[in-house]
Write a protein that holds these residues in place. Sequence first.
Motif, PDB file in Angstrom:
ATOM      1  N   ASN A 181      46.927  32.948  17.801  1.00  0.00           N
ATOM      2  CA  ASN A 181      48.174  33.413  17.177  1.00  0.00           C
ATOM      3  C   ASN A 181      48.170  33.296  15.657  1.00  0.00           C
ATOM      4  O   ASN A 181      49.068  33.840  15.001  1.00  0.00           O
ATOM      5  N   GLU A 182      47.186  32.603  15.087  1.00  0.00           N
ATOM      6  CA  GLU A 182      47.157  32.434  13.628  1.00  0.00           C
ATOM      7  C   GLU A 182      47.015  33.762  12.894  1.00  0.00           C
ATOM      8  O   GLU A 182      47.377  33.866  11.730  1.00  0.00           O
ATOM      9  N   LYS A 183      46.490  34.785  13.565  1.00  0.00           N
ATOM     10  CA  LYS A 183      46.342  36.079  12.896  1.00  0.00           C
ATOM     11  C   LYS A 183      47.690  36.701  12.566  1.00  0.00           C
ATOM     12  O   LYS A 183      47.778  37.592  11.714  1.00  0.00           O
ATOM     13  N   ASN A 184      48.765  36.221  13.211  1.00  0.00           N
ATOM     14  CA  ASN A 184      50.106  36.754  12.956  1.00  0.00           C
ATOM     15  C   ASN A 184      50.847  35.965  11.877  1.00  0.00           C
ATOM     16  O   ASN A 184      51.985  36.303  11.559  1.00  0.00           O
ATOM     17  N   PHE A 185      50.211  34.939  11.319  1.00  0.00           N
ATOM     18  CA  PHE A 185      50.880  34.095  10.323  1.00  0.00           C
ATOM     19  C   PHE A 185      50.203  34.225   8.971  1.00  0.00           C
ATOM     20  O   PHE A 185      49.193  34.924   8.816  1.00  0.00           O
ATOM     21  N   LEU A 186      50.773  33.518   8.001  1.00  0.00           N
ATOM     22  CA  LEU A 186      50.264  33.528   6.632  1.00  0.00           C
ATOM     23  C   LEU A 186      48.785  33.135   6.595  1.00  0.00           C
ATOM     24  O   LEU A 186      48.370  32.172   7.221  1.00  0.00           O
ATOM     25  N   GLY A 187      47.997  33.907   5.847  1.00  0.00           N
ATOM     26  CA  GLY A 187      46.578  33.598   5.709  1.00  0.00           C
ATOM     27  C   GLY A 187      45.688  34.281   6.725  1.00  0.00           C
ATOM     28  O   GLY A 187      44.470  34.327   6.549  1.00  0.00           O
ATOM     29  N   GLY A 188      46.269  34.806   7.794  1.00  0.00           N
ATOM     30  CA  GLY A 188      45.490  35.554   8.768  1.00  0.00           C
ATOM     31  C   GLY A 188      44.721  34.673   9.730  1.00  0.00           C
ATOM     32  O   GLY A 188      44.895  33.449   9.793  1.00  0.00           O
ATOM     33  N   ALA A 189      43.850  35.303  10.507  1.00  0.00           N
ATOM     34  CA  ALA A 189      43.081  34.605  11.540  1.00  0.00           C
ATOM     35  C   ALA A 189      42.076  33.650  10.902  1.00  0.00           C
ATOM     36  O   ALA A 189      41.628  33.847   9.771  1.00  0.00           O
ATOM     37  N   LEU A 190      41.716  32.623  11.672  1.00  0.00           N
ATOM     38  CA  LEU A 190      40.775  31.624  11.169  1.00  0.00           C
ATOM     39  C   LEU A 190      39.321  32.054  11.345  1.00  0.00           C
ATOM     40  O   LEU A 190      38.456  31.598  10.600  1.00  0.00           O
TER      41      LEU A 190
ATOM     42  N   LEU B 253      52.564  25.022   7.192  1.00  0.00           N
ATOM     43  CA  LEU B 253      52.282  23.737   7.833  1.00  0.00           C
ATOM     44  C   LEU B 253      51.268  23.893   8.967  1.00  0.00           C
ATOM     45  O   LEU B 253      50.437  23.007   9.202  1.00  0.00           O
ATOM     46  N   ARG B 254      51.323  24.999   9.679  1.00  0.00           N
ATOM     47  CA  ARG B 254      50.323  25.276  10.716  1.00  0.00           C
ATOM     48  C   ARG B 254      48.917  25.336  10.110  1.00  0.00           C
ATOM     49  O   ARG B 254      47.966  24.758  10.646  1.00  0.00           O
ATOM     50  N   LYS B 255      48.818  26.047   8.975  1.00  0.00           N
ATOM     51  CA  LYS B 255      47.510  26.156   8.312  1.00  0.00           C
ATOM     52  C   LYS B 255      47.042  24.793   7.809  1.00  0.00           C
ATOM     53  O   LYS B 255      45.850  24.467   7.870  1.00  0.00           O
ATOM     54  N   ILE B 256      47.958  23.973   7.307  1.00  0.00           N
ATOM     55  CA  ILE B 256      47.592  22.623   6.854  1.00  0.00           C
ATOM     56  C   ILE B 256      46.980  21.834   8.005  1.00  0.00           C
ATOM     57  O   ILE B 256      45.939  21.178   7.851  1.00  0.00           O
ATOM     58  N   CYS B 257      47.602  21.910   9.169  1.00  0.00           N
ATOM     59  CA  CYS B 257      47.104  21.164  10.335  1.00  0.00           C
ATOM     60  C   CYS B 257      45.735  21.664  10.772  1.00  0.00           C
ATOM     61  O   CYS B 257      44.822  20.859  11.040  1.00  0.00           O
ATOM     62  N   TRP B 258      45.562  22.983  10.821  1.00  0.00           N
ATOM     63  CA  TRP B 258      44.276  23.523  11.263  1.00  0.00           C
ATOM     64  C   TRP B 258      43.151  23.113  10.317  1.00  0.00           C
ATOM     65  O   TRP B 258      42.081  22.674  10.761  1.00  0.00           O
ATOM     66  N   TYR B 259      43.384  23.262   9.016  1.00  0.00           N
ATOM     67  CA  TYR B 259      42.312  22.969   8.066  1.00  0.00           C
ATOM     68  C   TYR B 259      42.071  21.469   7.923  1.00  0.00           C
ATOM     69  O   TYR B 259      40.963  21.056   7.541  1.00  0.00           O
ATOM     70  N   LEU B 260      43.080  20.654   8.230  1.00  0.00           N
ATOM     71  CA  LEU B 260      42.848  19.208   8.283  1.00  0.00           C
ATOM     72  C   LEU B 260      41.886  18.858   9.414  1.00  0.00           C
ATOM     73  O   LEU B 260      41.001  18.009   9.266  1.00  0.00           O
ATOM     74  N   VAL B 261      42.068  19.519  10.546  1.00  0.00           N
ATOM     75  CA  VAL B 261      41.194  19.269  11.698  1.00  0.00           C
ATOM     76  C   VAL B 261      39.781  19.797  11.421  1.00  0.00           C
ATOM     77  O   VAL B 261      38.788  19.181  11.818  1.00  0.00           O
ATOM     78  N   LEU B 262      39.708  20.930  10.710  1.00  0.00           N
ATOM     79  CA  LEU B 262      38.402  21.533  10.436  1.00  0.00           C
ATOM     80  C   LEU B 262      37.624  20.806   9.350  1.00  0.00           C
ATOM     81  O   LEU B 262      36.402  20.934   9.268  1.00  0.00           O
ATOM     82  N   ALA B 263      38.318  20.039   8.492  1.00  0.00           N
ATOM     83  CA  ALA B 263      37.654  19.362   7.379  1.00  0.00           C
ATOM     84  C   ALA B 263      36.803  18.204   7.892  1.00  0.00           C
ATOM     85  O   ALA B 263      37.198  17.499   8.819  1.00  0.00           O
ATOM     86  N   PRO B 264      35.624  17.994   7.296  1.00  0.00           N
ATOM     87  CA  PRO B 264      34.785  16.846   7.695  1.00  0.00           C
ATOM     88  C   PRO B 264      35.498  15.531   7.418  1.00  0.00           C
ATOM     89  O   PRO B 264      36.319  15.430   6.509  1.00  0.00           O
TER      90      PRO B 264
END
Length: 488
Positions: free
Chosen positions: A321-330, A258-269
């Motif tokens: 802190n994303e580097k410590n979660f699924l998918g690694g750092a952004l 869910l953290r990754k979903i939120c980050w990539y939603l913000v990053l998406a145009p």
Amino acid sequence: MEGNSTNLDAAIESLLNVEKQMRLAGDVAGTRKAAIDIVELCYKAGAWKTLNDQIVVLSKRRGQLKQAITAMVQKAMEYIDLTPDMDTRIELIKTLSSVSAGKIYVEIERARLIKRLAKIKEEQGQIDEAADLMQEVAVETFGSMAKTEKIAFILEQVRLCLDRQDYVRAQILSRKISPRVFDADPSKEKKKPKEGDNIVQEAPAEIPSLLELKRIYYELMIRYYLHNNDYLEICRCYKSIYEIPSIKEDPSKWIPVLRKICWYLVLAPHDPMQSSLLNATLEDKNLSEIPNFRLLLKQLVTMEVIQWTSLWEFFKDEYANEKNFLGGALGDKAAEDLKLRIIEHNILVVSKYYSRITLKRLADLLCLSLQEAEKHLSDMVNSKSLIAKIDRPMGVVCFRTAQDSNGILNSWAANLEKLLDLVEKSCHQIHKETMIHKAVLCLAFYGQILQSQDVKLFSAQASPVCFGNSCVNDLKYCSADALVLNMI
């Protein structure tokens, strides 16, 4: 040793004669048993080179029965893991693969052999050779192979292509799998085969379940989309992983997703799909477990200018802190894109509130220089995310769209219709207030008449009294308007 070899050759010769007699007689069971006995004899004697030779000889015999070849290949495959060294194992796999090539009745066995050989090549560091081997087999055409085994094989092809950074071929192979196949209910698919249909074989025990294959598929697609920085598609992949029951039931698994979903939603145009996903994610109850990300998404749907410096200071630690979660750092590229998305959001907010604005004021609102503000605005116009025109000599930005004559007339007609509606509503309200005020005056005047001792309008028998054209038996039944008109 020489005596053992002589005995082995004699035994094989005897079994070959038996196999020939059975084959010419059309005895399927006898031919199959003779072929299996030869394979077992060579294995027990440890004669691996003789085993390879006999497999080739048996497969090339005139009029050889396909049942015999199938049984021989399946029996020899059981001995692959029992070979004394890696070279012998590779040689046996290559022999069986060449024997089964072009034979549709052993296509599944050949696919499994190629997969094992590719795994060995990969372990030896020969990624390119392993990928080329896997691409020789088109398992999507195999009617008798289990669906899960087909998917697992294609996913292995995609993974090897990604490992060798062949992204074009990886995309082509990934399209062989429809995402809808993962939503099918396996219990409803089990039906009795009709006569003439291929009998689907059971998948080997090491093949993952359909839901596990779904997770592997979307993880591979995330790797592919990361190469192109396609943030919206990455978000959709994580969304699909998030919907897997085994993930959604365990907070330790769904929180990183869910953290990754939120980050990539913000990053998406910004576009309709991104906006739809953003609002759908905000309605997720699980988002309350990570309040910082809920706040981040809430800021994006609120039509207010966001200060980049304060936002980055607040979320900088979460980003690291994303580097410590699924998918690694952004990564650093994602940090730059995050700033760009905030600027684009702010420009869209300004366009909602202003039809015309000076470039200097726009730059102040965005906390950018004039050149940077003009560049970002131009990029958004080029990408069709925004409609705007810049008058550079005057330093004015116009967010209104240019209309043709029909559009202007339609707009004028709509505005005129709204104006007439407002006039009609205003007249109705004025008339309503007038009637209420008149009724209050009538009631006050009526009260004065009842209290007056000098006015005698009625007899003791309550005879009818007429006011104009209205006749009543009692004053209390007389209308206020009639009373006022006659008294005046």
